[in-house]
Design a protein around this motif. Structure first.
Motif, PDB file in Angstrom:
ATOM      1  N   PHE A 487      48.055  31.760  -2.642  1.00 29.76           N
ATOM      2  CA  PHE A 487      46.630  31.552  -3.297  1.00 29.76           C
ATOM      3  C   PHE A 487      46.795  30.877  -4.522  1.00 29.76           C
ATOM      4  N   VAL A 488      47.786  30.963  -5.383  1.00 31.44           N
ATOM      5  CA  VAL A 488      47.846  30.325  -6.527  1.00 31.44           C
ATOM      6  C   VAL A 488      48.229  28.720  -6.362  1.00 31.44           C
ATOM      7  N   MET A 489      48.647  28.282  -5.184  1.00 33.16           N
ATOM      8  CA  MET A 489      48.892  26.945  -4.811  1.00 33.16           C
ATOM      9  C   MET A 489      47.431  26.386  -4.260  1.00 33.16           C
ATOM     10  N   ALA A 490      46.602  27.159  -3.603  1.00 37.47           N
ATOM     11  CA  ALA A 490      45.348  26.849  -3.254  1.00 37.47           C
ATOM     12  C   ALA A 490      44.421  26.536  -4.333  1.00 37.47           C
ATOM     13  N   LEU A 491      44.624  27.716  -5.379  1.00 39.22           N
ATOM     14  CA  LEU A 491      43.650  27.637  -6.642  1.00 39.22           C
ATOM     15  C   LEU A 491      43.953  26.364  -7.326  1.00 39.22           C
ATOM     16  N   GLY A 492      45.011  25.706  -7.443  1.00 35.88           N
ATOM     17  CA  GLY A 492      45.527  24.537  -8.287  1.00 35.88           C
ATOM     18  C   GLY A 492      45.238  23.374  -7.320  1.00 35.88           C
ATOM     19  N   GLU A 493      44.903  23.185  -6.064  1.00 33.90           N
ATOM     20  CA  GLU A 493      44.923  21.904  -5.409  1.00 33.90           C
ATOM     21  C   GLU A 493      44.006  20.911  -5.948  1.00 33.90           C
ATOM     22  N   PHE A 494      44.185  19.795  -6.015  1.00 31.58           N
ATOM     23  CA  PHE A 494      43.592  18.927  -6.805  1.00 31.58           C
ATOM     24  C   PHE A 494      43.249  17.449  -6.119  1.00 31.58           C
ATOM     25  N   GLY A 495      44.100  17.177  -5.609  1.00 30.91           N
ATOM     26  CA  GLY A 495      44.285  15.637  -4.890  1.00 30.91           C
ATOM     27  C   GLY A 495      43.306  15.482  -3.632  1.00 30.91           C
ATOM     28  N   ALA A 496      43.136  16.543  -2.828  1.00 31.61           N
ATOM     29  CA  ALA A 496      42.302  16.477  -1.707  1.00 31.61           C
ATOM     30  C   ALA A 496      41.170  16.860  -2.080  1.00 31.61           C
ATOM     31  N   THR A 497      40.869  17.986  -2.561  1.00 30.45           N
ATOM     32  CA  THR A 497      39.558  18.540  -2.990  1.00 30.45           C
ATOM     33  C   THR A 497      38.599  17.638  -3.874  1.00 30.45           C
ATOM     34  N   GLY A 498      39.339  16.676  -4.612  1.00 38.32           N
ATOM     35  CA  GLY A 498      38.658  15.838  -5.604  1.00 38.32           C
ATOM     36  C   GLY A 498      37.968  14.871  -4.606  1.00 38.32           C
ATOM     37  N   PHE A 499      38.204  14.701  -3.405  1.00 36.81           N
ATOM     38  CA  PHE A 499      37.360  13.854  -2.556  1.00 36.81           C
ATOM     39  C   PHE A 499      36.170  14.436  -1.849  1.00 36.81           C
ATOM     40  N   LEU A 500      36.204  15.901  -1.766  1.00 31.66           N
ATOM     41  CA  LEU A 500      35.405  16.539  -0.871  1.00 31.66           C
ATOM     42  C   LEU A 500      34.327  17.427  -1.621  1.00 31.66           C
ATOM     43  N   THR A 501      34.700  17.607  -3.045  1.00 32.82           N
ATOM     44  CA  THR A 501      33.652  18.530  -3.679  1.00 32.82           C
ATOM     45  C   THR A 501      32.377  18.037  -3.973  1.00 32.82           C
ATOM     46  N   ARG A 502      31.371  18.867  -3.724  1.00 32.64           N
ATOM     47  CA  ARG A 502      29.832  18.228  -4.030  1.00 32.64           C
ATOM     48  C   ARG A 502      29.277  19.572  -4.907  1.00 32.64           C
ATOM     49  N   PRO A 503      28.049  19.209  -5.543  1.00 29.26           N
ATOM     50  CA  PRO A 503      27.506  20.242  -6.434  1.00 29.26           C
ATOM     51  C   PRO A 503      27.533  21.725  -5.750  1.00 29.26           C
ATOM     52  N   GLY A 504      28.026  22.489  -6.589  1.00 33.06           N
ATOM     53  CA  GLY A 504      27.970  23.913  -6.022  1.00 33.06           C
ATOM     54  C   GLY A 504      29.491  24.406  -5.618  1.00 33.06           C
ATOM     55  N   THR A 505      30.366  23.522  -5.187  1.00 31.41           N
ATOM     56  CA  THR A 505      31.764  23.616  -4.748  1.00 31.41           C
ATOM     57  C   THR A 505      32.513  22.963  -5.551  1.00 31.41           C
ATOM     58  N   VAL A 506      32.561  22.641  -6.851  1.00 29.54           N
ATOM     59  CA  VAL A 506      33.446  22.026  -7.784  1.00 29.54           C
ATOM     60  C   VAL A 506      34.589  22.926  -8.252  1.00 29.54           C
TER      61      VAL A 506
END
Length: 556
Positions: A487-506
């Protein structure tokens, strides 16, 4: 990691029972994690490889030209150099804490383990901000002028990875039979000589294993280098991001990604060779821990102060700077008030709510896939378990930026209903947590007595009932601990989600990175407040995880 040839029945200790040797459901169970990793990890990486050769025009020489043009070989040397230096610094910083955890019996040891563990699972962007507050202008160590230097990155990496060395080496040290060291002392050896000749050689495998893991994490570090490097320190990881996002030079980004994948694969193979193949007994755990008396408290106090300064200093400074974001300015709650102010249609609190929900789904997904992987590999032939262990570790080592970039390539060619699915981000977050779940569950499963499984099978219980009535009760704490870490590792993920986030999923880490890139004290205050909030959630989860962990259970 535990690898076996399958359970066997026998009355002799140390051997397994033939009643449970056949596992007809293993192929079916193994298909689930295999398909998951093939689709959600293998597909983006293969797409990246295909784009690398396609962008390079086909011939191999063109790919080499891309690497030469972008100075990738120098970046490779810089990346490996900083990772090696970070590993050495981490081991040195962790040494007093390892001794304190493994050899000293003092009150508050559980609190110490919480404090040790929190940095490892903190979002890297939060760690970067904390060290900027510590080392930047107006910070307690600002007079050293280390902000934006390689030394700042080494210090942050040591802070992040101390837990790896402490948990692996201290667990091994605490489980050693102290009689060999006592015999050396009785024969006239000094405490130092007894340690060097008797204890140290037995700790070397654990030290090598933890150092290899630290090297892997530091070689793929992104958030810390991005925040603290200030553009002056470049690695393969930051170069991929720069080429893909800033310059939109896809051929160059893919070529550097290919180089990094090769490096990571080599390091993962090395880790596989260094990590023990079977779980070790913990029956002697804590046998060598002693309660200090008299002058014996002096080194304990010194080690405790060192641990407090190393592990608590950056978070404390971060909290103070969140209340006073500008140097010499007034104490204010403006950053915390901004948590309910919309930025691009989404408030930080809404981002936190989305991050928590997404991390919950990612943790559940990681637990299912990691548990199935552990069950299959602990009951598979040794060579299958060896190959499977390496493959399972790859998502943890391959650059998150590389994975995110691969997803961009894949999602560009699928229907929008898939590319815009809210499940994408939890799946990507789960990828980095699955190896951790697997590594925590394999030793726990390996320590379940085979005689109990054999007895249940002899009484007519089927494989599922055997697992539910024998294995599950014995590994339930390990399951809870693994879920918390996922859970805490998923909560802090930054590198990959930075490519994939869009409005509402930031997510909150992405929001922090975005706020740091904007000028103004208000944005800095918001980033600081979000970092404190994320750190508080991480601390609470880790505290609950430590409460679940029982004495004698395998450590990470």
């Amino acid at each position: 990691m535990a690898n076996g040839d399958g359970p066997l029945t026998t009355a002799h200790p140390g051997r397994r029972a033939p009643v449970l040797r056949r596992h007809t459901g293993l192929p079916l169970l193994g298909a689930v994690p295999a398909v998951f990793l093939a689709v959600f990890f293998g597909w983006p990486v293969v797409a990246l490889v295909a784009r690398a050769f396609g962008s390079a025009g086909g011939p191999r020489g063109h790919l080499g030209e891309l690497l030469d043009r972008d100075d990738a070989w120098s970046l490779l040397g810089a990346t490996l150099g900083q990772a090696a230096a970070s590993t050495v610094v981490t081991v040195v910083v962790a040494a007093p804490i390892v001794w304190l955890v493994a050899r000293v019996d003092v009150p508050g040891s559980r609190v110490l383990m919480i404090v040790v563990t929190v940095p490892f699972v903190l979002p890297t962007v939060v760690v970067g901000i904390a060290f900027r507050a510590l080392l930047g202008v107006g910070g307690p160590l600002g007079f050293l002028h280390l902000d934006g230097t390689l030394l700042a990155i080494l210090a942050a990496h040591a802070f992040l990875n101390v837990a790896v060395v402490v948990r692996v080496v201290a667990a091994t040290w605490a489980s050693l039979d102290p009689r060999a060291e006592q015999a050396a002392r009785t024969s006239g050896a000094s405490p130092m000589r007894a340690f060097v000749t008797v204890v140290a050689p037995r700790l070397l495998p654990a030290l090598a294993s933890s150092a290899a893991l630290v090297f892997l994490f530091c070689s793929t570090s992104f958030g810390v280098v991005l925040v603290l490097g200030d553009g002056r320190v470049r690695t393969l990881e930051t170069e991929i991001y720069t080429q893909a996002i800033s310059y939109f030079d896809l051929p160059a980004a893919v070529a550097v990604s290919m180089l990094q994948i090769l490096v990571v694969f080599a390091v993962v193979l090395l880790i596989r060779l260094l990590v023990p193949a079977r779980p070790t007994s913990r029956t002697a755990r804590a046998a060598g821990r002693v309660r200090p008396h008299g002058r014996g408290w002096l080194p304990v106090i010194a080690a405790g102060l060192w641990a407090g300064a190393v592990l608590l200093g950056p978070p404390v400074v971060l909290v103070l700077r969140s209340l006073r974001p500008t140097v010499g300015g007034e104490w204010t709650l403006v950053g915390y008030r901004a948590l309910d102010v919309a930025v691009n249609g989404q408030t930080p609190l809404q981002s936190m709510r989305y991050s928590l929900v997404s991390a919950c789904w990612a943790a559940l997904l990681a637990l299912v896939v990691g548990l199935l992987t552990a069950l299959v590999l602990t009951r598979s032939p040794r060579w299958v378990a060896g190959v499977g262990g390496v493959v399972t570790l790859l998502p943890l080592g391959v650059s998150a930026v590389t994975v995110g970039f691969g997803y961009l390539i894949v999602l560009a060619g699928v229907p929008s209903v898939v590319s815009r699915s809210p499940a994408i981000i939890p799946v990507v977050q789960a990828l980095i947590a699955i190896p951790v779940v697997y590594r925590m569950l394999v030793p726990a499963i390996g320590l379940v007595p085979d005689e109990l499984r054999a007895a249940a099978a002899t009484l007519g219980a089927g494989p599922l009932r055997v697992w539910c009535t024998v294995d599950l009760p014995l590994i339930r704490r390990a399951l809870g601990v693994a879920t918390g870490f996922a859970f805490v590792m998923a909560l802090g993920e930054f590198g990959a989600t930075g490519f994939l986030t869009r409005p509402g999923t930031v997510t909150v880490p992405v929001l922090i990175g975005s706020a740091l890139g904007k000028p103004g004290a208000a944005n800095l205050a918001t980033a600081m407040a979000c970092s404190v909030l994320l750190g508080a959630v991480t601390f609470a989860v880790v505290a609950m995880v430590e409460m679940l962990r029982s004495v004698g259970e395998p450590d990470l």
